[in-house]
Design an enzyme around this catalytic site. Structure first.
Site, PDB file in Angstrom:
ATOM      1  N   ASP A  96     -33.269  -8.363   6.598  1.00  0.00           N
ATOM      2  CA  ASP A  96     -33.374  -9.820   6.647  1.00  0.00           C
ATOM      3  C   ASP A  96     -32.029 -10.436   6.246  1.00  0.00           C
ATOM      4  O   ASP A  96     -31.913 -11.109   5.230  1.00  0.00           O
ATOM      5  CB  ASP A  96     -34.490 -10.285   5.703  1.00  0.00           C
ATOM      6  CG  ASP A  96     -34.337  -9.693   4.298  1.00  0.00           C
ATOM      7  OD1 ASP A  96     -33.561  -8.725   4.141  1.00  0.00           O
ATOM      8  OD2 ASP A  96     -34.977 -10.209   3.372  1.00  0.00           O
ATOM      9  N   GLU A  97     -31.026 -10.173   7.047  1.00  0.00           N
ATOM     10  CA  GLU A  97     -29.697 -10.669   6.727  1.00  0.00           C
ATOM     11  C   GLU A  97     -28.936 -10.890   8.041  1.00  0.00           C
ATOM     12  O   GLU A  97     -28.931 -11.968   8.568  1.00  0.00           O
ATOM     13  CB  GLU A  97     -28.980  -9.701   5.781  1.00  0.00           C
ATOM     14  CG  GLU A  97     -27.727 -10.312   5.208  1.00  0.00           C
ATOM     15  CD  GLU A  97     -27.422  -9.866   3.790  1.00  0.00           C
ATOM     16  OE1 GLU A  97     -28.091  -8.982   3.257  1.00  0.00           O
ATOM     17  OE2 GLU A  97     -26.477 -10.422   3.204  1.00  0.00           O
ATOM     18  N   ASP A 136     -16.559  -9.003   5.383  1.00  0.00           N
ATOM     19  CA  ASP A 136     -16.734  -7.814   6.213  1.00  0.00           C
ATOM     20  C   ASP A 136     -15.869  -7.925   7.470  1.00  0.00           C
ATOM     21  O   ASP A 136     -15.183  -6.974   7.867  1.00  0.00           O
ATOM     22  CB  ASP A 136     -18.205  -7.648   6.621  1.00  0.00           C
ATOM     23  CG  ASP A 136     -19.162  -7.668   5.426  1.00  0.00           C
ATOM     24  OD1 ASP A 136     -18.961  -8.499   4.532  1.00  0.00           O
ATOM     25  OD2 ASP A 136     -20.095  -6.863   5.402  1.00  0.00           O
ATOM     26  N   TRP A 160     -13.222 -12.894   1.072  1.00  0.00           N
ATOM     27  CA  TRP A 160     -14.210 -13.435   2.013  1.00  0.00           C
ATOM     28  C   TRP A 160     -13.597 -14.690   2.668  1.00  0.00           C
ATOM     29  O   TRP A 160     -13.386 -14.709   3.883  1.00  0.00           O
ATOM     30  CB  TRP A 160     -15.521 -13.725   1.284  1.00  0.00           C
ATOM     31  CG  TRP A 160     -16.426 -12.519   1.267  1.00  0.00           C
ATOM     32  CD1 TRP A 160     -17.584 -12.390   1.966  1.00  0.00           C
ATOM     33  CD2 TRP A 160     -16.248 -11.280   0.570  1.00  0.00           C
ATOM     34  NE1 TRP A 160     -18.127 -11.146   1.746  1.00  0.00           N
ATOM     35  CE2 TRP A 160     -17.345 -10.448   0.904  1.00  0.00           C
ATOM     36  CE3 TRP A 160     -15.280 -10.783  -0.300  1.00  0.00           C
ATOM     37  CZ2 TRP A 160     -17.482  -9.156   0.395  1.00  0.00           C
ATOM     38  CZ3 TRP A 160     -15.417  -9.498  -0.797  1.00  0.00           C
ATOM     39  CH2 TRP A 160     -16.497  -8.698  -0.461  1.00  0.00           C
ATOM     40  N   GLU A 213     -23.456   1.085   4.375  1.00  0.00           N
ATOM     41  CA  GLU A 213     -23.001  -0.039   3.559  1.00  0.00           C
ATOM     42  C   GLU A 213     -22.379   0.424   2.263  1.00  0.00           C
ATOM     43  O   GLU A 213     -21.376  -0.096   1.813  1.00  0.00           O
ATOM     44  CB  GLU A 213     -24.203  -0.937   3.238  1.00  0.00           C
ATOM     45  CG  GLU A 213     -23.866  -2.089   2.304  1.00  0.00           C
ATOM     46  CD  GLU A 213     -25.007  -3.066   2.158  1.00  0.00           C
ATOM     47  OE1 GLU A 213     -26.162  -2.653   2.371  1.00  0.00           O
ATOM     48  OE2 GLU A 213     -24.741  -4.234   1.862  1.00  0.00           O
ATOM     49  N   HIS A 270     -23.212  -0.649   8.585  1.00  0.00           N
ATOM     50  CA  HIS A 270     -22.374  -1.686   7.995  1.00  0.00           C
ATOM     51  C   HIS A 270     -20.932  -1.264   8.268  1.00  0.00           C
ATOM     52  O   HIS A 270     -20.510  -0.231   7.778  1.00  0.00           O
ATOM     53  CB  HIS A 270     -22.597  -1.640   6.482  1.00  0.00           C
ATOM     54  CG  HIS A 270     -23.076  -2.900   5.865  1.00  0.00           C
ATOM     55  ND1 HIS A 270     -24.374  -3.310   5.941  1.00  0.00           N
ATOM     56  CD2 HIS A 270     -22.425  -3.838   5.129  1.00  0.00           C
ATOM     57  CE1 HIS A 270     -24.503  -4.449   5.256  1.00  0.00           C
ATOM     58  NE2 HIS A 270     -23.320  -4.800   4.769  1.00  0.00           N
TER      59      HIS A 270
HETATM   60  C1  BGC Z   1     -23.741  -8.177   2.774  1.00  0.00           C
HETATM   61  C2  BGC Z   1     -22.313  -7.767   2.638  1.00  0.00           C
HETATM   62  C3  BGC Z   1     -21.596  -9.008   2.245  1.00  0.00           C
HETATM   63  C4  BGC Z   1     -22.039  -9.250   0.853  1.00  0.00           C
HETATM   64  C5  BGC Z   1     -21.297 -10.274   0.128  1.00  0.00           C
HETATM   65  C6  BGC Z   1     -24.228  -8.551   1.423  1.00  0.00           C
HETATM   66  O1  BGC Z   1     -25.542  -8.925   1.409  1.00  0.00           O
HETATM   67  O2  BGC Z   1     -24.525  -7.237   3.393  1.00  0.00           O
HETATM   68  O3  BGC Z   1     -21.810  -6.985   3.592  1.00  0.00           O
HETATM   69  O4  BGC Z   1     -20.248  -9.077   2.418  1.00  0.00           O
HETATM   70  O5  BGC Z   1     -23.431  -9.502   0.811  1.00  0.00           O
HETATM   71  O6  BGC Z   1     -21.699 -10.320  -1.122  1.00  0.00           O
END
Ligand code: BGC
Length: 862
Positions: free
Chosen positions: A456-457, A464, A517, A730, A751
């Site tokens: 759920d993302e 990333d 980020w 991930e 990931h």
């Molecule tokens: C994601 C990561 C992301 C991160 C940032 C996660 O939930 O899957 O890849 O960059 O949150 O905190």
């Protein structure tokens, strides 16, 4: 004067064969071409573009050595206008043959070109109700000469014209920052329309617009009404244009799709396909919507890119039927079923891994990832969803007594990007790791560069994308894809310069700013420029790049140190506890200020490219001040860096953050020691991972870099490969050595972030690096190691194919290099510090080497 072969057909902007230049968003697309071959002395001094439009031919001759993204030479195309272009090139008075012709057609460039208005069903198609179909007809007399469908939706859509599917796109119009930029698609439907009555029917689904998005359980983040904007334009041979456009006269009905969601899956009642099933008919109403948001696609659409057969079907210990497709991928399961009774239920559940020999669905968190079918009961039926996708390698199928492998397929979907990069070596595990990076990219480049494709993302996490962009730009032609995403980033950046953590922004945090980020705002445009030579992208993004750096400068204040506040830091380094992924060894303030320096420097470079010298000086001075403050606060005179972690040394070595030679060599030595002390196991998270091998090699410890690269114990890049991974995970230990799934919340098996090291494989291990923007200069400087006997990389640069392959055979080093026409190769042979410069064509060398020569200096100096 030397001769060149005829160039390839001109290319428009960043469009590829997978996204032809039909319905372009600009009337003046830039042109590029490659030249397949030329005599050794050939050098382009001029080019000629022939434009055929409206029956007339124009010739434009330009004296220039440029062949990448040159300006459109004529009057811009107007909306809907088509042209055909050829190009030829000259060295002095010697002209090549003409290229074959390429066609280009502009889309609807002005909001006023749309007669259509957004139409939304009334009384059906509401949230949780079956997906609606909107339809209308147009009757024309006379013969058709051409027809176009322009379409988009609030939601996603699938169009059919006279019963045939329009195009082969999946989940159109894709996902953008809908309030600012909504893509519309242009389809050539000439072959689907006919004289007489034409029926246009369009299925609407929730998609990203109205379905679940993000981990907070939210839905309908952009609005709760689905709506269609469609304009079918049919031109008859008498020159008349007949238009069918969405308006209040259209009608709506329910489809067979009872419920659907990108995360949860689709429930379909195939009995509704029966002729005797008569859905209720409803009307539609007009929805007011901003037409200035409409944009044409810059990259390719999402399509089915491959179909994988089932490898194995078996019964689990609890008696469930499981299927293994042998590859963790993104898309859905397609089943062929027979002999069922009407209304029989078939259920397909998905997972990336098995746990205790059953489907391991815990990493999916709240995503149900379940497709359900109530079958029609006909002799043979195909079951597959249309409005969802899943990330999976395994499926569990309920409701079918006997299942044959040949009746089960995994349909792979993703942005249909042109593959442009390949790597191989003498090391099998490394090659499989590289394949895993490619698969993770394919799974996560589904219209938006997402973190993961299964739970759920599935969001466009900026960090990333930032770390992975160089790898992405090598493996696939992603300039249009990432350019579009940057358009969203710029649109959603706040006025104070903050950059949302995810783009499109569905988290809607207040004033978000996190190092690595938010730096996607500066670094991704720079990578695009470095890899394609596209100055236009820098020109477009520079205001956004500056605003981000100004934001950090404001946060840092006069001491130029970005401290405190929320940071993701060196996210998910191996020491971070499963439930505290940001708790890394590297000090977050050190990471933040390092990125501050890097981004300020990047803005200075971009401004210099764009000849904005005052701006360049201003940001160069800022970068210098930040570096000084950094060294003062965080580096000891002897070269130790605060928090003494692999990542902080990788950052300081790579980004020139250490003032003296002694500090530089001590930092490199300390990094090598830390890696040795950890038993050559990785100690970095998202921030340090793309840099650590580069830093080791740059500091003269390439042997350590190779041992780290080829480590197979946990944590390392190759450990997941030894555990059977087919995508990048991930976290370093998404699956623990005992085969159980890591208990942490963040446990995706697809990931790409930690796969960012692939860029180093291309640039340094194989030795194919960009030396000048767009690979106009190609630096060939393989980093040899006694652990590999060969490596090679191939890349379709903007100039054409470049290839580097090396091999060590007893004490001979053999190197083969291909340089495309228009570029030069700067080749460093083992042990040499001076490049041999070679022009286009194939070149090879065969020299003696001593196998125990310490690995040589890396290709990439920054
Ligand atoms: C994601 C990561 C992301 C991160 C940032 C996660 O939930 O899957 O890849 O960059 O949150 O905190």
């Amino acid at each position: 004067m030397a001769m060149a072969a005829a160039p390839g057909p001109p290319r428009f902007e960043h469009h590829t064969d997978a996204s032809p230049a039909l319905g372009l968003g600009t009337g003046a697309p830039r042109l590029s071409w490659t030249i397949p071959d030329a005599e050794p002395d050939y050098q382009q001094t001029a080019y000629e573009v022939e434009i055929t439009r409206r029956g007339a031919v124009e010739l434009h001759t330009v004296e220039s050595c440029e062949q990448i993204l040159v300006p459109w030479p004529g009057e811009p195309l107007s909306s809907r206008e088509a042209a055909s272009l050829r190009v030829r090139v000259a060295h002095g008075d010697t002209w090549s043959e003409w290229s074959s012709a390429a066609s280009v057609e502009a889309g609807l460039l002005e909001p006023t070109d749309w007669a259509a208005t957004f139409a939304s069903p009334v009384g059906l198609g509401a949230t949780e109700m079956p997906a609606p179909i909107l339809s209308s007809t147009i009757t024309i007399s006379g013969d058709v000469s051409s027809a176009r469908l322009y379409a988009t939706a609030h939601g996603v859509y699938v169009a059919t014209l006279n019963g045939s599917r329009v195009g082969d796109q999946v989940l159109a119009p894709g996902w953008t920052s809908y309030p600012n930029r909504l893509r519309y698609q242009t389809y050539d439907v000439t072959d689907l329309v006919r004289s007489g009555e034409n029926v246009l029917e369009v299925l609407l689904g929730d998609g990203w617009y109205r379905g679940h998005l993000g981990f907070k359980g939210e839905k309908a983040l952009y609005g709760d009404r689905l709506a269609l904007l469609a304009q079918l334009e049919i031109t008859t041979t008498d020159g008349h244009r007949h238009v069918l456009a969405t308006d209040e006269s259209w009608s709506a009905r329910e489809s067979e799709i009872l419920t659907h969601d990108l995360y949860d899956g689709q429930r379909t009642d195939l009995r509704r396909r029966d002729r005797n099933w008569h859905p209720g008919i409803a009307g539609v109403e007009r929805i007011e919507a901003d037409m200035t948001r409409l944009v044409a696609p810059e990259g390719p659409p999402v399509r089915i890119t491959e179909v994988l057969p089932a490898r194995r079907v078996w019964r689990s210990p609890s008696g469930r039927t499981l299927v293994d497709f042998g590859q963790n991928a993104v898309g859905w399961v397609r089943l062929r079923v027979r002999g069922l009774a009407p209304g029989d239920e078939v259920i397909v559940r998905h997972a990336e891994v098995l746990e205790n020999e059953e489907l391991g669905t815990r990493p999916l968190r709240a995503a149900k990832a379940t497709d359900t079918y109530l079958v029609a009961g006909s002799s043979e039926e195909i079951l597959e969803p249309a409005l969802t996708f899943h990330g999976f390698r395994y499926a569990e199928i309920t409701g079918l007594a006997d299942l044959r492998n040949e009746d089960i397929e995994a349909v792979v979907a993703g942005s249909d990007l042109r593959r442009t990069g390949w790597f191989t070596s003498s090391h099998e595990l490394l090659n499989r790791f590289h394949d895993n990076v490619v698969w993770s990219m394919r799974g996560n480049f589904l219209d938006v560069p997402t973190d993961c494709p299964q739970r759920d993302e599935r969001l466009g996490w900026t960090g990333d994308t930032q770390v992975f962009a160089p790898t992405a730009m090598f493996l696939f032609d992603t300039a249009g894809f990432l350019g579009s995403w940057l358009g969203d980033l710029q649109a959603e950046q706040e006025t104070d310069g903050s950059v949302p953590f995810v783009i499109p922004d569905v988290l809607r945090d207040q004033s978000p700013a996190a190092a690595a980020w938010g730096d996607a705002a500066t670094i991704v445009p720079w990578v695009l420029y470095e890899r394609t030579g596209d100055r236009g992208i820098l020109a477009r993004q520079l205001p956004s790049m500056r605003r981000w750096v100004d934001k950090i400068a404001a946060l840092a204040g006069p001491d130029r140190l970005w401290t405190g506040g929320f940071q993701f830091g060196d996210w998910l380094d191996p020491t971070a506890p499963p439930d505290r992924p940001g708790d890394a060894k590297a000090d977050p303030d050190v990471v933040a200020t390092a990125y501050f320096a890097r981004s300020a420097e990047t803005v200075a470079r971009a401004a210099r490219v764009l000849q904005q010298l005052d701006v360049a000086d201003q940001y160069a001075a800022l970068a210098k001040a930040v570096r000084t403050a950094f060294a003062h606060a965080y580096v000891t005179p002897a070269g130790r860096v605060l928090s003494d972690a692999q990542t902080v040394y990788a950052l300081t070595v790579m980004w020139d953050l250490l003032p003296s030679d002694e500090q530089r060599s001590e930092a490199g030595r300390r990094l090598a020691d830390l890696v040795r002390e950890s038993g050559y196991r990785i100690g970095t998270g998202f921030v340090g991972t793309p840099l650590v091998t580069d830093a080791l090699a740059k500091a003269g410890h390439a042997d350590v870099a190779y041992r780290l690269l080829l480590q197979t114990e946990c944590p390392s890049w190759l450990y997941p490969v030894t555990m059977g991974a087919t995508t990048v995970w991930e976290r370093w230990d998404s699956m623990l050595p005992d085969g159980s799934i890591n208990p942490g919340e963040m446990t995706s098996f697809n990931h790409y972030a930690l796969g960012a090291i692939a860029d180093w494989l291309h640039r340094s291990v194989a030795g194919l690096a960009p030396g000048a923007p767009g690979y106009r200069e190609i630096v060939v400087r393989p980093l040899l190691s006694s652990t590999l006997t060969s490596a090679s990389a191939r890349h379709l640069t903007p100039y054409g194919e470049a290839h580097v392959a090396w091999e060590i055979n007893s004490d001979r080093f053999h190197l083969a290099v291909r340089v495309p026409v228009g570029a030069t190769g700067h080749v460093y042979l083992p042990g040499t510090e001076t490049a041999e410069i070679v022009r286009h064509g194939n070149h090879s060398w065969d020299v003696a080497v001593q196998i125990d020569t310490p690995a040589l200096v890396p290709a990439f100096t920054d």
